[in-house]
Write an enzyme that holds these catalytic residues in place. Structure first.
Site, PDB file in Angstrom:
ATOM      1  N   ASP A  66      18.604 -87.032  11.440  1.00  0.00           N
ATOM      2  CA  ASP A  66      17.734 -86.290  12.344  1.00  0.00           C
ATOM      3  C   ASP A  66      16.310 -86.815  12.234  1.00  0.00           C
ATOM      4  O   ASP A  66      16.098 -87.997  11.969  1.00  0.00           O
ATOM      5  CB  ASP A  66      17.807 -84.795  12.004  1.00  0.00           C
ATOM      6  CG  ASP A  66      17.713 -83.926  13.238  1.00  0.00           C
ATOM      7  OD1 ASP A  66      16.608 -83.853  13.808  1.00  0.00           O
ATOM      8  OD2 ASP A  66      18.717 -83.320  13.644  1.00  0.00           O
ATOM      9  N   HIS A 103      12.727 -80.833  13.986  1.00  0.00           N
ATOM     10  CA  HIS A 103      14.147 -80.697  14.335  1.00  0.00           C
ATOM     11  C   HIS A 103      15.035 -80.752  13.100  1.00  0.00           C
ATOM     12  O   HIS A 103      15.905 -79.901  12.895  1.00  0.00           O
ATOM     13  CB  HIS A 103      14.496 -81.816  15.320  1.00  0.00           C
ATOM     14  CG  HIS A 103      15.808 -81.666  16.014  1.00  0.00           C
ATOM     15  ND1 HIS A 103      17.000 -82.079  15.467  1.00  0.00           N
ATOM     16  CD2 HIS A 103      16.121 -81.160  17.235  1.00  0.00           C
ATOM     17  CE1 HIS A 103      17.978 -81.834  16.311  1.00  0.00           C
ATOM     18  NE2 HIS A 103      17.484 -81.284  17.392  1.00  0.00           N
ATOM     19  N   ASN A 197      23.389 -80.414  25.604  1.00  0.00           N
ATOM     20  CA  ASN A 197      22.871 -79.329  26.429  1.00  0.00           C
ATOM     21  C   ASN A 197      22.892 -79.737  27.893  1.00  0.00           C
ATOM     22  O   ASN A 197      22.528 -80.861  28.243  1.00  0.00           O
ATOM     23  CB  ASN A 197      21.451 -78.963  26.002  1.00  0.00           C
ATOM     24  CG  ASN A 197      21.402 -78.461  24.570  1.00  0.00           C
ATOM     25  OD1 ASN A 197      22.443 -78.159  23.988  1.00  0.00           O
ATOM     26  ND2 ASN A 197      20.221 -78.385  24.003  1.00  0.00           N
ATOM     27  N   SER A 265      22.170 -77.982  19.259  1.00  0.00           N
ATOM     28  CA  SER A 265      21.616 -78.541  18.031  1.00  0.00           C
ATOM     29  C   SER A 265      21.772 -77.560  16.874  1.00  0.00           C
ATOM     30  O   SER A 265      21.862 -77.961  15.715  1.00  0.00           O
ATOM     31  CB  SER A 265      20.131 -78.865  18.205  1.00  0.00           C
ATOM     32  OG  SER A 265      19.933 -80.077  18.861  1.00  0.00           O
TER      33      SER A 265
END
Length: 383
Positions: A66, A103, A197, A265
């Site tokens: 990430d 994130h 998404n 996520s």
């Protein structure tokens, strides 16, 4: 936007980008740890505290590929291992412990937050986080985007990861990415990825769509499929993805936690945390059996059997930890061989379409001229 969304894609050649976990993320209001956990609706929905009486994920290493992880957050104290950064500007020895977007810290909090300081509790608070920072650029609106080197998957595999969480996605599956997934599976790693998404995607993203990977979609507080989640035949499980309270980067506010209204996520690390719980309770199980235990104990939802929205169903932590599940001899989600799935074609740009039309018309005109010239030649010859 008022939900987690996919990051804007850079050049088409990149083919993979981080899902925009921070889109719509706002600092949560200061509150006691107990009240924070009361707002974590998925703790009750998934019976997390009951599951923790059986397993906390102790001894299991979960790699988070990430934006890095802020190891300073007290609720990750003692949970973050020395990792690796692929960020060009990182100083030597950073070890993935600088979060360039928030994130990675939020994803890690969903997996392993212990809730002692700020209250946000993770699915597997006994697990260790192996941070692998792969974000390489900043897109518009503060959304981070960039390439995800397949070497990051190999590196995590070679440095002790038993579970790898990938809350990122792209349209194209490269041969190198597929080979890295195969390498991790061959080395007994459970791979979990966000399905994507729907704001910027119409189908399950890569690496989630690669056979063998647990692709995770999302649902809301009522267990209803979240409208912002993509769906497709590759979806394996569904997990909570709406109104997720988790950890934040410390220099972005004193609260140390954030509220993210929605995104896959957040659903993926819940399944990664569940895999850590299973691997801790059943250390003898190989990755295919861990995956099989997760999908075979899921609560069926939507059309009977596996479907494009929920996959095999909604995640059931307690059942996954306690049910009697027969052993398997192969990964029930398939094998990412080069012939298992054709590579996605690059979408044609307007310029390319225009050029193709010009070339087609030109070729047709030339062919017509040749026919006319040939006919004229034969006519003159006969005369």
């Amino acid at each position: 936007m008022n939900r987690w969304r996919m990051a804007e894609r850079g050049t088409a050649a990149v083919g993979a980008v981080l899902l925009g976990f921070l889109a719509g993320v706002v600092p949560a209001a200061p509150a006691l740890a107990e009240s924070i956990q009361e707002r974590q609706w998925y703790l009750d929905y998934l019976h997390v505290r009951e599951a923790h009486k059986i397993s906390t994920g102790k001894g299991v290493v979960v790699a988070v590929i990430d934006s890095g992880v802020d190891a300073r957050n007290p609720d990750l104290a003692g949970r973050v291992l020395e990792g690796k950064s692929y960020w060009p500007a990182d100083p030597a020895g950073d070890g993935g412990k600088t979060d360039h977007g928030g994130h990675g810290t939020s994803v890690s909090g969903i997996i392993a937050a212990n809730g002692r300081k700020y209250g946000a509790l993770g699915i597997a608070p006994g697990a260790k986080i192996l941070p692998v920072s792969v974000t390489v650029g900043k897109g518009s609106g503060g959304i981070y985007s960039g390439s995800v080197p397949p070497d990051s998957i190999r590196w995590a595999t070679d440095h002790g990861a038993q579970v790898i969480n990938m809350s990122y996605g792209g349209r194209i599956t490269s041969p190198e990415e597929r080979a890295a997934i195969q390498y991790a599976l061959d080395h007994d790693v459970v791979l979990v990825a966000a399905a994507g998404n729907s704001a910027l995607s119409t189908g399950v993203d890569s690496p989630a769509k690669i056979p063998g990977v647990l692709a995770v979609s999302g649902y809301d507080e009522k267990g209803t499929f979240w409208s912002g989640s993509v769906h497709g035949p590759e979806v394996a499980l569904a997990a909570p993805s709406v109104n997720i309270i988790t950890l934040g980067v410390m220099d972005r506010g004193a609260s140390g936690y954030v509220l993210a209204p929605g995104g896959t996520s957040g659903a993926a690390p819940m399944v990664a945390g569940a895999a850590a719980l299973i691997r801790s309770r059943y250390p003898e199980l190989k990755a295919p059996d861990v995956i099989n235990r997760l999908i075979s104990t899921a609560t069926d939802a939507g059309p009977k059997g596996r479907d494009d929205q929920y996959g095999f169903g909604r995640l059931d932590l307690v059942k996954a930890l306690t049910a009697k599940v027969p052993a398997v001899t192969a990964n029930p989600l398939g094998d990412p061989t080069p012939t298992a799935e054709p590579l996605a074609a690059e979408p044609e740009s307007k310029a390319d379409a225009w050029l193709r039309q010009v070339l087609t018309i030109t070729a047709a005109a030339l062919a017509g001229l040749l026919v006319v010239a040939g006919s004229l030649f034969l006519f003159l010859r006969r005369r």
